[in-house]
Design an enzyme around this catalytic site. Structure first.
Site, short mmCIF file in Angstrom:
data_model
loop_
_atom_site.label_atom_id
_atom_site.label_comp_id
_atom_site.label_asym_id
_atom_site.label_seq_id
_atom_site.Cartn_x
_atom_site.Cartn_y
_atom_site.Cartn_z
N HIS A 63 -11.06 -24.19 22.78
CA HIS A 63 -10.89 -25.48 22.66
C HIS A 63 -9.74 -25.88 21.63
CE1 HIS A 63 -14.89 -27.29 23.94
NE2 HIS A 63 -14.78 -26.09 24.53
N PRO A 159 -11.95 -29.55 30.68
CA PRO A 159 -12.75 -29.64 31.72
C PRO A 159 -14.21 -29.54 31.29
CG PRO A 159 -11.75 -27.51 31.81
CD PRO A 159 -10.96 -28.17 30.50
N THR A 237 -28.12 -9.77 28.24
CA THR A 237 -27.41 -9.21 26.90
C THR A 237 -26.68 -10.25 26.10
OG1 THR A 237 -25.50 -8.56 28.52
CG2 THR A 237 -27.15 -6.76 28.13
#
Length: 317
Positions: A63, A159, A237
């Site tokens: 980000h 997005p 996992t």
């Protein structure tokens, strides 16, 4: 018009390659010899207490780099007294976390090497180390990034999880990344969590691309919990950086819409299949793509600054 667009993209990528070439391995070897060791030891201690930090740091790193480049602009706090909002408080960043880890590392580094190690480098190094502690690839990254002087919430145009693969790919291309990088970096969802509001519409509307048992379980979870409830993006996992995420989405067990679309869209499906059957291939690709991402629009030389506090510009106006 097409020729002009091509030239603009070419010039942008050329400039980005030229600037990132000014980064180097061991940038702090003389100015702060123990910098990378301090980052690693701090992340290791945090990881032992809370292995979810890997997913948090990966998201924070992406980000940051996805808006104006890897300049630590996401770390700046908003200043209500000056009616100034930062990237951190933009909609896409509301659930980003991991800031306190960067703060702890920065405080330790400032005590021995004041105004030497950038916050941007700390984010890149901390993320790299957390990936290794989670069983992911170990890789070397160049350093020498400097911190940005702008943190604009209006520049945050990341997005969303409901967009089609083609649109997500276009975003990655604007960053100088390619299709393989996109599928690889979305594989970071092998760790981390998603809040119910990111996928509730899928389970409420009985999305046919989601495994029915998973949808029923998630619907119950989200309907009987608070809005801040989360679930693991990798149901198998959950704290390990491996290729099980790709096997999960091939079995229609993707949590986010974009995760599931990766497995079925013709643009990404072949890469998903290769990663699902070859964990080592995924790890090699992940290391390569993380290094590329960490070089996006970096600030070097005398530009930008080295912040004393990662949350505040040195000379805020």
């Amino acid at each position: 018009m097409k020729i002009l667009s091509f030239l603009l993209v070419f010039l942008c990528l050329f400039s980005q390659d030229f600037v990132s070439a000014q980064l180097r391995i061991g940038f702090y070897k003389s100015s702060c010899p123990n910098a990378e060791l301090i980052v690693k030891s701090t992340v290791q201690k945090r990881f032992k207490n809370n292995p979810s930090i890997t997913g948090a740091l990966l998201r924070l790193h992406f980000h940051d780099c996805g808006v104006r480049g890897c300049d630590a602009s996401i770390l700046i706090d908003s200043d209500p007294s000056k009616n100034r909002t930062s990237e951190k408080d933009s909609g896409p960043n509301f659930t980003v976390r991991g800031y306190e880890i960067i703060d702890e590392i920065k405080e330790k580094l400032e005590s021995i090497c004041p105004l030497v190690v950038s916050c941007a480098d700390i984010v890149s190094l901390a993320t790299r180390d957390s990936v290794a502690f989670a069983g992911g690839p170990k890789y070397t990254i160049p350093t020498g990034r400097r911190d940005g002087l702008v943190s604009d919430p209006l520049a945050v145009n990341l997005p969303g999880p409901g967009q089609p693969v083609s649109e997500i790919l276009r975003f990655f291309v604007t960053l100088g990344l390619n299709k393989n990088d996109m599928v690889t970096l979305l594989g970071a969802h092998t760790v981390g969590v998603a809040h119910c509001f990111f996928f509730q519409s899928r389970v409420s509307n009985e999305d046919p691309t989601m495994d029915p048992e998973l949808a029923t379980r998630l619907l119950k979870l989200c309907n009987t919990s608070s809005p801040t409830t989360t679930t693991f993006l990798d149901q198998n996992t959950s704290f390990t950086v491996d290729n099980q995420f790709y096997n999960q989405i091939l079995n229609r067990k993707g949590i986010l819409a974009i995760d599931q679309k990766l497995a079925f869209d013709k643009l990404s499906a072949p890469i998903v299949s290769r990663f699902a059957t070859n964990g080592n291939l995924f790890k090699r690709s992940f290391a390569k793509s993380m290094i590329k991402m960490g070089n996006i629009n970096v600030i070097v030389g005398d530009n930008g600054e080295i912040r004393k506090n990662c949350r505040v510009f040195n000379n805020p106006n």
